[in-house]
Write a protein that holds these residues in place. Structure first.
Motif, mmCIF file in Angstrom:
data_model
loop_
_atom_site.group_PDB
_atom_site.id
_atom_site.type_symbol
_atom_site.label_atom_id
_atom_site.label_comp_id
_atom_site.label_asym_id
_atom_site.label_seq_id
_atom_site.Cartn_x
_atom_site.Cartn_y
_atom_site.Cartn_z
ATOM 1 N N ARG A 72 16.837 3.870 7.432
ATOM 2 C CA ARG A 72 15.393 4.553 7.674
ATOM 3 C C ARG A 72 14.675 4.458 6.265
ATOM 4 N NH1 ARG A 72 18.449 10.058 9.901
ATOM 5 N NH2 ARG A 72 17.526 10.277 12.092
ATOM 6 N N LEU A 73 13.149 4.761 6.716
ATOM 7 C CA LEU A 73 12.370 4.745 5.769
ATOM 8 C C LEU A 73 11.832 5.848 5.398
ATOM 9 C CD1 LEU A 73 10.264 1.166 6.551
ATOM 10 C CD2 LEU A 73 11.720 1.451 4.630
ATOM 11 N N PHE A 74 11.472 6.145 3.974
ATOM 12 C CA PHE A 74 10.572 7.238 3.428
ATOM 13 C C PHE A 74 9.495 6.649 2.965
ATOM 14 C CE2 PHE A 74 15.321 8.002 3.754
ATOM 15 C CZ PHE A 74 15.294 9.291 4.392
ATOM 16 N N VAL A 75 8.323 7.191 3.395
ATOM 17 C CA VAL A 75 7.213 6.519 3.110
ATOM 18 C C VAL A 75 6.056 7.386 2.500
ATOM 19 C CG1 VAL A 75 5.193 5.115 4.127
ATOM 20 C CG2 VAL A 75 7.719 4.868 5.077
ATOM 21 N N LYS A 76 5.306 6.805 1.447
ATOM 22 C CA LYS A 76 4.265 7.692 0.867
ATOM 23 C C LYS A 76 3.281 6.629 0.616
ATOM 24 C CE LYS A 76 3.334 10.569 -3.237
ATOM 25 N NZ LYS A 76 2.017 9.898 -3.362
ATOM 26 N N ALA A 77 2.132 7.237 0.760
ATOM 27 C CA ALA A 77 0.808 6.261 0.545
ATOM 28 C C ALA A 77 0.576 6.279 -0.936
ATOM 29 C CB ALA A 77 -0.265 6.737 1.430
ATOM 30 N N LYS A 78 0.450 5.050 -1.395
ATOM 31 C CA LYS A 78 0.094 5.267 -2.917
ATOM 32 C C LYS A 78 -1.275 6.040 -3.190
ATOM 33 C CE LYS A 78 1.963 0.618 -4.272
ATOM 34 N NZ LYS A 78 1.793 -0.668 -4.808
ATOM 35 N N ASN A 79 -0.901 6.986 -4.176
ATOM 36 C CA ASN A 79 -2.248 8.153 -4.535
ATOM 37 C C ASN A 79 -2.466 8.957 -3.196
ATOM 38 O OD1 ASN A 79 -2.401 6.922 -7.117
ATOM 39 N ND2 ASN A 79 -3.671 5.342 -6.353
ATOM 40 N N GLN B 58 0.656 -1.080 0.103
ATOM 41 C CA GLN B 58 -0.024 0.125 0.069
ATOM 42 C C GLN B 58 0.771 1.156 -0.017
ATOM 43 O OE1 GLN B 58 -2.286 -1.989 3.539
ATOM 44 N NE2 GLN B 58 -3.716 -0.546 2.842
ATOM 45 N N LEU B 59 2.321 1.067 0.106
ATOM 46 C CA LEU B 59 3.104 2.121 0.111
ATOM 47 C C LEU B 59 4.035 2.255 -0.912
ATOM 48 C CD1 LEU B 59 4.116 1.684 3.854
ATOM 49 C CD2 LEU B 59 2.360 3.065 3.032
ATOM 50 N N LEU B 60 4.459 3.641 -1.248
ATOM 51 C CA LEU B 60 5.731 3.661 -2.048
ATOM 52 C C LEU B 60 6.927 3.831 -1.382
ATOM 53 C CD1 LEU B 60 4.160 6.155 -4.916
ATOM 54 C CD2 LEU B 60 4.508 3.685 -5.019
ATOM 55 N N LEU B 61 8.077 3.251 -1.394
ATOM 56 C CA LEU B 61 9.096 3.118 -0.236
ATOM 57 C C LEU B 61 10.302 3.609 -0.994
ATOM 58 C CD1 LEU B 61 8.135 -0.191 1.200
ATOM 59 C CD2 LEU B 61 7.646 1.788 2.301
ATOM 60 N N ASN B 62 11.140 4.434 -0.059
ATOM 61 C CA ASN B 62 12.474 4.367 -0.366
ATOM 62 C C ASN B 62 13.318 4.149 0.989
ATOM 63 O OD1 ASN B 62 12.935 5.549 -3.232
ATOM 64 N ND2 ASN B 62 11.951 7.225 -2.561
ATOM 65 N N SER B 63 14.611 4.171 0.759
ATOM 66 C CA SER B 63 15.361 3.580 2.275
ATOM 67 C C SER B 63 16.742 4.240 1.914
ATOM 68 C CB SER B 63 15.309 2.316 2.588
ATOM 69 O OG SER B 63 15.991 1.505 1.250
ATOM 70 N N MET B 64 17.321 4.561 3.143
ATOM 71 C CA MET B 64 18.702 4.705 3.297
ATOM 72 C C MET B 64 19.346 4.078 4.402
ATOM 73 S SD MET B 64 20.070 8.769 3.718
ATOM 74 C CE MET B 64 19.352 9.325 2.207
ATOM 75 N N PRO C 152 -0.387 11.156 0.450
ATOM 76 C CA PRO C 152 0.691 12.060 0.935
ATOM 77 C C PRO C 152 1.844 11.285 1.299
ATOM 78 C CG PRO C 152 -0.910 11.844 2.747
ATOM 79 C CD PRO C 152 -1.320 11.052 1.305
ATOM 80 N N TRP C 153 3.008 11.940 1.629
ATOM 81 C CA TRP C 153 4.078 11.296 2.234
ATOM 82 C C TRP C 153 3.690 11.194 3.734
ATOM 83 C CZ3 TRP C 153 8.523 9.450 -0.160
ATOM 84 C CH2 TRP C 153 8.630 9.733 -1.514
ATOM 85 N N ILE C 154 4.414 10.481 4.396
ATOM 86 C CA ILE C 154 4.271 10.115 6.041
ATOM 87 C C ILE C 154 5.435 10.251 6.594
ATOM 88 C CG2 ILE C 154 3.359 8.805 7.717
ATOM 89 C CD1 ILE C 154 1.332 7.707 5.583
ATOM 90 N N ASP C 155 6.054 11.045 7.328
ATOM 91 C CA ASP C 155 7.145 11.294 7.940
ATOM 92 C C ASP C 155 7.342 10.106 9.165
ATOM 93 O OD1 ASP C 155 9.061 14.064 9.494
ATOM 94 O OD2 ASP C 155 9.701 12.107 8.928
ATOM 95 N N SER C 156 8.357 9.242 8.658
ATOM 96 C CA SER C 156 8.989 8.297 9.559
ATOM 97 C C SER C 156 10.333 8.330 9.769
ATOM 98 C CB SER C 156 8.259 6.784 9.022
ATOM 99 O OG SER C 156 9.118 6.582 7.841
ATOM 100 N N ARG C 157 11.020 9.263 9.594
ATOM 101 C CA ARG C 157 12.432 9.552 9.690
ATOM 102 C C ARG C 157 12.866 9.405 10.992
ATOM 103 N NH1 ARG C 157 12.908 15.257 7.037
ATOM 104 N NH2 ARG C 157 11.081 15.700 8.511
ATOM 105 N N ASP C 158 12.127 9.597 12.108
ATOM 106 C CA ASP C 158 12.628 9.392 13.451
ATOM 107 C C ASP C 158 12.523 8.024 14.026
ATOM 108 O OD1 ASP C 158 9.897 9.144 13.576
ATOM 109 O OD2 ASP C 158 9.431 10.392 15.480
ATOM 110 N N LEU C 159 12.432 6.973 13.200
ATOM 111 C CA LEU C 159 12.423 5.636 13.375
ATOM 112 C C LEU C 159 13.696 4.955 12.499
ATOM 113 C CD1 LEU C 159 8.793 4.738 13.584
ATOM 114 C CD2 LEU C 159 10.228 5.081 15.556
ATOM 115 N N VAL C 160 14.339 3.947 13.229
ATOM 116 C CA VAL C 160 15.290 3.190 12.477
ATOM 117 C C VAL C 160 14.879 1.751 12.666
ATOM 118 C CG1 VAL C 160 17.704 2.631 12.529
ATOM 119 C CG2 VAL C 160 17.012 4.923 12.687
#
Length: 271
Positions: A242-249, A214-220, A251-259
């Motif tokens: 760290r994950l960079f998360v966007k709901a498909k269709n 259900q998500l579009l994902l990037n990671s670092m 908004p982006w959802i900020d999860s940068r404070d989780l590893v």
């Protein structure tokens, strides 16, 4: 309209400021049709004369004829020289590199037998082969072994099918594979620290978040530093991200404070 609550985890962020996003450029080409053709289908002499006159006008003005799009040539099973690896070559060298000893002694990101494949690339030629047009093609296959957090790189000669070298390193963190990024998202969704992510996803989409699909994902890759919490002190030796998360269709959802520490399958908060 419902207002999204800024929680300790999920802050829905508009735009792409969180993650690195590529821009796809689509180029439209309009191919002109033949001009001056008589579409009436009439068979009388007047119709034929009009059609011939129209064609003569096109030729005089240098009209462009409809373009012809040819299908891409089929990919061969073996490249030449410095050609990129073909799909057949990639599949073959991965099988050659993954011998039974490595398979039995290693684990992938899900904890199953066999290492996690990271990359398969065409290897650089040896110095003595730089000017040799018939130099053998080699491929480098890299795996991450989650059993002992090691990066294993094997060099395979595509001409002979032999593994010519094996290099094992610890504390080396190559870019993350798609499978690792998806597994990290799955761990976050099921962890208690993923509650904010799921709540923000529901606020923005009206749906329950149950799957990484259900998500579009990037990671670092994440490495421990001076301010890193004790729970993440081994990141760098361990495979952390760290994950960079966007709901498909959505908004982006900020999860940068989780590893996510994939090596021990745990999640911790930073910052």
């Amino acid at each position: 309209m419902r207002t999204i609550v800024h929680r300790h985890l999920g802050k829905v962020v508009a735009g792409a400021a969180i993650a690195v996003a590529g821009t796809a450029v689509m180029v439209g080409i309009t191919l002109p049709g033949s001009a001056g053709a008589d579409d009436s289908g009439g068979g009388n002499g007047a119709g034929q004369t009009s059609q011939q006159a129209g064609q003569g006008k096109d030729q005089a003005q240098g009209a462009v004829q409809p373009g012809v799009v040819e299908e891409a040539a089929a990919e061969g099973d073996k490249g030449k020289g410095r050609d990129p690896l073909t799909d057949d070559e990639t599949e073959r060298v991965e099988k050659l590199a993954l011998d039974q000893q490595l398979f039995r002694s290693s684990e992938n990101v899900e904890g199953d037998k066999g290492p996690q494949r990271i990359t398969v690339d065409l290897a650089e030629p040896e110095e003595s082969e730089l000017d040799d047009p018939n130099a053998p093609r080699r491929a480098e296959v890299s795996f991450y072994d989650y059993k002992d957090d090691s990066l294993v790189t094997k060099t395979v000669n595509l001409d002979t099918g032999k593994v010519e070298g094996t290099d094992t390193q610890h504390g080396v963190q190559p870019p993350l594979s798609r499978a690792e990024t998806v597994e990290a998202a799955q761990l976050l969704i099921t962890d208690r620290l993923g509650a904010g992510l799921k709540a923000d996803f529901k606020d923005s989409t009206g749906k329950e978040l149950t799957s990484p699909d259900q998500l579009l994902l990037n990671s670092m890759v994440y490495r421990a530093n001076a301010g890193t919490p004790a729970a993440l002190a081994d990141c760098g030796k361990h495979r952390c991200l760290r994950l960079f998360v966007k709901a498909k269709n959505g908004p982006w959802i900020d999860s940068r404070d989780l590893v996510v520490d994939l090596s021990v399958r745990k999640i911790a908060k930073v910052g």
